[in-house]
Structure formats: C-alpha cells, structure tokens
Design a protein around this motif. Structure first.
Motif, mmCIF file in Angstrom:
data_model
loop_
_atom_site.group_PDB
_atom_site.id
_atom_site.type_symbol
_atom_site.label_atom_id
_atom_site.label_comp_id
_atom_site.label_asym_id
_atom_site.label_seq_id
_atom_site.Cartn_x
_atom_site.Cartn_y
_atom_site.Cartn_z
ATOM 1 N N GLY A 16 0.525 -1.238 0.313
ATOM 2 C CA GLY A 16 -0.136 -0.152 -0.235
ATOM 3 C C GLY A 16 1.515 1.446 0.051
ATOM 4 N N ASP A 17 0.559 2.267 0.992
ATOM 5 C CA ASP A 17 1.695 3.235 1.244
ATOM 6 C C ASP A 17 2.646 3.460 2.112
ATOM 7 O OD1 ASP A 17 0.079 2.817 3.690
ATOM 8 O OD2 ASP A 17 -0.319 5.278 3.448
ATOM 9 N N CYS A 18 3.385 2.344 2.477
ATOM 10 C CA CYS A 18 3.926 2.411 3.391
ATOM 11 C C CYS A 18 5.019 1.495 2.754
ATOM 12 C CB CYS A 18 3.404 0.980 4.398
ATOM 13 S SG CYS A 18 4.525 1.258 5.932
ATOM 14 N N LEU A 19 6.618 0.966 3.579
ATOM 15 C CA LEU A 19 7.354 0.207 3.011
ATOM 16 C C LEU A 19 7.833 -0.143 5.142
ATOM 17 C CD1 LEU A 19 11.352 1.260 1.647
ATOM 18 C CD2 LEU A 19 10.845 0.299 3.971
ATOM 19 N N TYR A 20 7.782 -1.137 4.685
ATOM 20 C CA TYR A 20 8.209 -1.920 6.183
ATOM 21 C C TYR A 20 9.354 -3.075 6.187
ATOM 22 C CZ TYR A 20 3.239 -2.434 5.897
ATOM 23 O OH TYR A 20 1.578 -1.372 6.088
ATOM 24 N N GLY A 21 10.364 -1.928 7.135
ATOM 25 C CA GLY A 21 11.361 -3.074 7.493
ATOM 26 C C GLY A 21 11.180 -4.659 8.231
ATOM 27 N N ARG A 22 11.943 -4.982 7.849
ATOM 28 C CA ARG A 22 11.480 -6.769 8.225
ATOM 29 C C ARG A 22 12.362 -6.988 8.605
ATOM 30 N NH1 ARG A 22 8.479 -4.512 10.324
ATOM 31 N NH2 ARG A 22 6.095 -4.295 9.475
ATOM 32 N N ASN A 23 14.106 -7.130 8.198
ATOM 33 C CA ASN A 23 14.612 -7.419 8.797
ATOM 34 C C ASN A 23 16.030 -7.327 7.778
ATOM 35 O OD1 ASN A 23 16.349 -9.697 9.762
ATOM 36 N ND2 ASN A 23 16.154 -11.614 8.790
ATOM 37 N N TRP A 24 17.395 -7.438 8.499
ATOM 38 C CA TRP A 24 18.780 -6.836 8.231
ATOM 39 C C TRP A 24 19.706 -7.874 9.011
ATOM 40 C CZ3 TRP A 24 23.070 -4.311 9.755
ATOM 41 C CH2 TRP A 24 23.593 -3.903 11.178
ATOM 42 N N GLY A 25 21.117 -7.626 8.195
ATOM 43 C CA GLY A 25 22.300 -8.291 8.579
ATOM 44 C C GLY A 25 23.606 -8.063 8.003
ATOM 45 N N CYS A 26 24.606 -7.611 8.774
ATOM 46 C CA CYS A 26 25.902 -7.749 8.276
ATOM 47 C C CYS A 26 26.852 -8.721 8.835
ATOM 48 C CB CYS A 26 26.327 -6.159 8.849
ATOM 49 S SG CYS A 26 25.987 -6.221 10.772
ATOM 50 N N ILE A 27 27.863 -8.748 8.270
ATOM 51 C CA ILE A 27 28.758 -9.538 7.815
ATOM 52 C C ILE A 27 29.913 -8.998 9.274
ATOM 53 C CG2 ILE A 27 29.144 -10.478 5.857
ATOM 54 C CD1 ILE A 27 31.756 -9.191 5.364
ATOM 55 N N LYS A 28 29.777 -7.477 9.903
ATOM 56 C CA LYS A 28 30.721 -7.168 10.894
ATOM 57 C C LYS A 28 29.655 -6.484 10.978
ATOM 58 C CE LYS A 28 34.635 -4.805 9.061
ATOM 59 N NZ LYS A 28 35.966 -5.114 9.214
ATOM 60 N N LYS A 29 30.885 -6.031 12.726
ATOM 61 C CA LYS A 29 29.392 -4.371 12.897
ATOM 62 C C LYS A 29 30.264 -3.371 12.470
ATOM 63 C CE LYS A 29 28.754 -2.108 17.249
ATOM 64 N NZ LYS A 29 28.592 -2.898 18.820
ATOM 65 N N TYR A 30 29.993 -2.225 11.917
ATOM 66 C CA TYR A 30 30.619 -1.247 11.433
ATOM 67 C C TYR A 30 29.823 0.035 12.168
ATOM 68 C CZ TYR A 30 32.318 -3.367 7.800
ATOM 69 O OH TYR A 30 33.283 -4.188 7.049
ATOM 70 N N ASP A 31 30.136 1.035 12.676
ATOM 71 C CA ASP A 31 29.268 1.878 13.959
ATOM 72 C C ASP A 31 28.168 2.060 12.489
ATOM 73 O OD1 ASP A 31 29.036 3.722 16.037
ATOM 74 O OD2 ASP A 31 29.826 5.585 14.852
ATOM 75 N N SER A 32 27.451 2.459 12.951
ATOM 76 C CA SER A 32 25.849 3.424 12.790
ATOM 77 C C SER A 32 25.246 2.731 11.242
ATOM 78 C CB SER A 32 25.762 5.051 12.528
ATOM 79 O OG SER A 32 26.186 5.429 13.482
ATOM 80 N N LEU A 33 25.439 1.226 11.245
ATOM 81 C CA LEU A 33 25.445 1.356 9.902
ATOM 82 C C LEU A 33 24.653 0.432 10.437
ATOM 83 C CD1 LEU A 33 26.170 -0.330 7.102
ATOM 84 C CD2 LEU A 33 26.960 -2.125 7.701
ATOM 85 N N HIS A 34 23.439 0.557 11.033
ATOM 86 C CA HIS A 34 22.638 -0.201 11.425
ATOM 87 C C HIS A 34 21.088 0.510 11.224
ATOM 88 C CE1 HIS A 34 18.657 -0.885 13.298
ATOM 89 N NE2 HIS A 34 18.496 -2.139 12.549
ATOM 90 N N PHE A 35 21.535 2.063 11.552
ATOM 91 C CA PHE A 35 20.721 3.211 11.615
ATOM 92 C C PHE A 35 20.472 3.955 10.543
ATOM 93 C CE2 PHE A 35 21.524 3.134 16.434
ATOM 94 C CZ PHE A 35 20.107 2.674 16.513
ATOM 95 N N GLU A 36 21.868 3.211 9.630
ATOM 96 C CA GLU A 36 21.607 3.554 7.844
ATOM 97 C C GLU A 36 21.359 3.031 6.706
ATOM 98 O OE1 GLU A 36 22.607 6.143 4.640
ATOM 99 O OE2 GLU A 36 22.995 6.706 6.282
ATOM 100 N N LEU A 37 21.173 2.366 7.593
ATOM 101 C CA LEU A 37 20.871 0.884 6.180
ATOM 102 C C LEU A 37 19.273 0.817 6.140
ATOM 103 C CD1 LEU A 37 21.023 -1.041 4.024
ATOM 104 C CD2 LEU A 37 21.977 -2.825 5.779
ATOM 105 N N CYS A 38 19.247 0.608 8.149
ATOM 106 C CA CYS A 38 17.673 0.785 8.331
ATOM 107 C C CYS A 38 16.659 1.243 8.694
ATOM 108 C CB CYS A 38 17.184 -0.866 9.587
ATOM 109 S SG CYS A 38 18.389 -2.456 9.480
ATOM 110 N N TYR A 39 16.470 2.117 9.001
ATOM 111 C CA TYR A 39 16.410 3.765 8.952
ATOM 112 C C TYR A 39 16.480 5.034 8.018
ATOM 113 C CZ TYR A 39 15.923 1.642 13.578
ATOM 114 O OH TYR A 39 15.808 0.777 14.764
#
Length: 107
Positions: A16-39
């Motif tokens: 519909g009118d929405c983007l639903y974020g449902r899953n994410w993953g990365c191969i190692k920890k990067y500072d703030s990557l989760h927020f950049e990618l998922c938000y």
C-alpha cells in the motif's frame, strides 16, 4: 560496501502506502550502519517511491531517537501443540501489558 565487497543488506517490503522494514544483517560490526541502512535509507527509499510512511518493525525503544514513534502491531500465528500454544499465549499476555505501559510512558 567495504573494498568493493557487500557487507550488509536489509529486507524491506512495500504494501500500500508503506515501506515495512523487516530484517537486516551484516558480516561484521560497523558504527551506525544499522541506523543508516535500516532507517535513513528506508526513509529515503519511501520518499523516492512516494510512500506515506515507513514501519520499522516491532520492538526497540532506540527507534524513538531516530524519529519512529511506537505504534501497535498485530500478527496471527497458529501453534499446533496445545501446551506450547498455552505457554506462548501466557507470555504474550504478559508482554502485551508491558507494551501498553511502555507505549503510554513514551508517547
């Protein structure tokens, strides 16, 4: 991307009118990557696609600092085993009380 290698990805669904974020993953920890990618990237994609909103998924008071206010979500599941179904139902009832309380405190 790091040195030409993909290091993370996110699964977003459009309905519909929405983007639903449902899953994410990365191969190692990067500072703030989760927020950049998922938000931030999700919001940018929603704007580009003309969607009205982004639903970032359940759980996570940390999302408030990124501009996501708590909303109630619903799901339906069938659990075949009666004993396990009862245990899950009891846990969900306890969690529901806590979610209502926490949401009231945060909004």
């Amino acid at each position: 991307e790091a040195s030409g290698q993909l290091v993370a990805g996110a699964l977003n669904l459009i309905g519909g009118d929405c983007l639903y974020g449902r899953n994410w993953g990365c191969i190692k920890k990067y500072d703030s990557l989760h927020f950049e990618l998922c938000y931030y990237q999700a919001i940018e994609a929603a704007i580009e696609l003309g969607l009205d909103r982004v639903e970032a998924g359940a759980q996570g008071e940390h999302k408030i600092a990124r501009g996501y206010l708590p909303t109630f979500t619903y799901s339906a599941h069938y659990i075949r085993d009666g004993n396990f179904r009862g245990a899950v139902q009891e846990a969900l009832e306890q969690e529901r009380e806590q979610v209502v309380y926490t949401t009231a405190m945060l909004t």
